[in-house]
Design a protein around this motif. Structure first.
Motif, mmCIF file in Angstrom:
data_model
loop_
_atom_site.group_PDB
_atom_site.id
_atom_site.type_symbol
_atom_site.label_atom_id
_atom_site.label_comp_id
_atom_site.label_asym_id
_atom_site.label_seq_id
_atom_site.Cartn_x
_atom_site.Cartn_y
_atom_site.Cartn_z
ATOM 1 N N ARG A 206 0.836 -1.207 0.000
ATOM 2 C CA ARG A 206 0.000 0.000 0.000
ATOM 3 C C ARG A 206 0.873 1.259 0.000
ATOM 4 N N GLN A 207 1.957 1.214 0.751
ATOM 5 C CA GLN A 207 2.872 2.352 0.776
ATOM 6 C C GLN A 207 3.515 2.569 -0.596
ATOM 7 N N GLU A 208 3.880 1.481 -1.246
ATOM 8 C CA GLU A 208 4.507 1.590 -2.562
ATOM 9 C C GLU A 208 3.526 2.121 -3.606
ATOM 10 N N VAL A 209 2.287 1.626 -3.566
ATOM 11 C CA VAL A 209 1.269 2.118 -4.492
ATOM 12 C C VAL A 209 1.016 3.605 -4.253
ATOM 13 N N ALA A 210 0.948 4.003 -2.988
ATOM 14 C CA ALA A 210 0.740 5.419 -2.667
ATOM 15 C C ALA A 210 1.911 6.261 -3.177
ATOM 16 N N ARG A 211 3.121 5.746 -3.033
ATOM 17 C CA ARG A 211 4.306 6.474 -3.520
ATOM 18 C C ARG A 211 4.255 6.646 -5.036
ATOM 19 N N LEU A 212 3.903 5.577 -5.745
ATOM 20 C CA LEU A 212 3.837 5.643 -7.206
ATOM 21 C C LEU A 212 2.747 6.606 -7.660
ATOM 22 N N ARG A 213 1.614 6.572 -6.972
ATOM 23 C CA ARG A 213 0.528 7.492 -7.333
ATOM 24 C C ARG A 213 0.943 8.943 -7.113
#
Length: 455
Positions: free
Chosen positions: A108-115
């Motif tokens: 979830r943290q990685e997806v948030a970072r990419l977004r």
């Protein structure tokens, strides 16, 4: 990443395969001190950055997986092909709930970072209505369709993406270096065109002199040969060359004591050889070329020694290589200055590509200049219209003044009385001294002076 030195070789295949940074680290370590200090169990060994844009996410996932006993046990019996094929990823269903929860959080943290990165990129071009799911498709190291939970597919995608990216990393570096060399030659030739014949001859003579000076260096040992390793043993390790022992050498240069020589540890072995050819103080020595030479040396040794192609050299692989004929009687090593890095046809094609790019940039510059001129023309036109409007307003005000709207005096009173108007006190007086007007037909008689009446 914390290494698991207590586990067998296969236990580190996934971890080290994914985390091999490919950039050289030119270090010169006193290995006798390394041997004396030893390795502290549980000590955290810092790894260099892999160069991947998801490097931190990769490291965190591996750190969490290492904490699961079941996954480590499965890893002990897995080979590199099982890891790459995705078979190992299915074992993720059997790890502990705590591990899965932590992996979910990392994803979830990685997806948030990419977004956030995507939004920042799109905001820079002032775009709106961003479709994050569509844009996330360009990231192949995670399953964007499920942004909340870490599934076996995520581990499979992470392994395959990292393996592919790292395998292509060397190839990309070679291509960039070749372009760098062709650009150097292109700029040199373009510069010569600007000189007269006499100056051009001097420059060409200087170029050949520098080239010859760079090539005049001591013999470079074949990377990974006995002579090359013995030189490191003697000069870097400070040991007797007559007592050279491959097993001891391996342990001395396994800096983190994980049982492997990784790519950085191998590249550190070539520092002495590179110093024979390159000196940052010399004008004729190019440090970019030195790093390319280091990369070539490491690739050669890996191709000769790394049997299972896991980008690691085990003690067994290393000792087996020391038994080969190439180790004892190697061929001479050709440095970059002894090789043709590109052909005239390749240079011509490169220059044509540069010419096309310059033409495109020139066209864009001309278009921007036209747009600038058009904007300036529109600006001038608006300024002229503004001045015309101001002149019209001024003329209208003057016309109003001329049509009977005189300007006011200093105290606000009208300087010119309009017809039919009188000032206060100018109206005819009433016969009785009042202020009322006389009735129609009445003729006012002159006032009789009392001082002129006779008795």
């Amino acid at each position: 990443m914390k290494r698991l030195s207590v586990l067998p070789q296969q236990c580190l295949l996934l971890m080290t395969c994914l985390l091999m940074a490919l950039e050289a680290v030119p270090i010169d370590i006193d290995k006798t001190k390394v041997k004396a200090e030893g390795h502290v169990e549980g000590e955290k060994v810092e790894n260099p950055d892999t160069g991947l844009y998801y490097d931190e996410y990769l490291r965190q996932v591996i750190d969490v997986l290492e904490t699961d006993k079941h996954f480590r046990e499965k890893l002990q019996t897995a080979d590199i092909e099982e890891i790459k094929s995705g078979k190992l990823s299915r074992e993720l269903d059997l790890v502990s709930h705590h591990v899965r929860t932590r992996l979910d959080e990392l994803k979830r943290q990685e997806v948030a970072r990419l977004r956030m990165l995507i939004k920042a990129k799109m905001d820079s071009v002032q775009d709106t209505g961003i479709d994050h799911q569509a844009l996330l498709k360009q990231f192949e190291h995670l399953n964007h369709q499920n942004p909340d939970t870490f599934e076996p597919k995520d581990l499979d995608m992470l392994i395959k993406a990292a393996t592919s990216d790292l395998e292509n990393y060397d190839k990309t570096r070679h291509e960039e270096f070749k372009k760098y060399e062709m650009m150097k030659e292109h700029e040199r030739r373009e510069y010569l065109k600007t000189l007269d014949e006499e100056k051009r001859k001097r420059e060409e003579s200087k170029f050949e002199e520098m080239k010859k000076k760079h090539g005049d260096h001591p013999k470079v040992h074949h990377p990974g040969s006995k002579d090359q390793l013995k030189e490191v043993w003697e000069e870097a390790d400070g040991l007797d060359p007559n007592e050279f022992d491959p097993k001891t050498f391996f342990k001395l240069h396994d800096v983190n004591n994980d049982g492997f020589l990784d790519e950085q540890e191998l590249e550190a072995l070539f520092t002495k050889e590179l110093e024979k050819v390159y000196d940052p103080k010399n004008e004729e020595d190019d440090m970019v070329e030195m790093e390319e030479e280091r990369l070539r040396m490491r690739e050669h040794v890996m191709n000769e020694v790394d049997i299972n192609k896991d980008r690691l050299v085990t003690l067994e692989e290393f000792l087996r290589a020391t038994e080969k004929k190439e180790f004892l009687e190697p061929d001479s090593w050709e440095t970059l200055d002894q090789q043709q890095l590109f052909t005239e046809d390749e240079l011509k094609e490169f220059e044509n590509h540069i010419s096309q790019q310059e033409d495109e940039l020139r066209k864009k510059a001309e278009e921007l200049q036209k747009q600038k001129e058009e904007l300036q023309r529109q600006h001038d036109q608006l300024q002229a219209q503004k001045q015309e409007l101001q002149q019209v307003v001024k003329q209208m005000e003057q016309k109003k003044l001329q049509q009977g709207n005189p300007p006011a005096g200093p105290g606000g009173e009208l300087k010119i009385q309009p017809p039919g108007e009188h000032k206060a006190g100018d109206a005819p007086k009433h016969p009785a001294g009042g202020d009322q007007p006389l009735p129609p037909g009445h003729v006012q008689e002159p006032a009789v002076r009392t001082d002129q009446v006779h008795p």
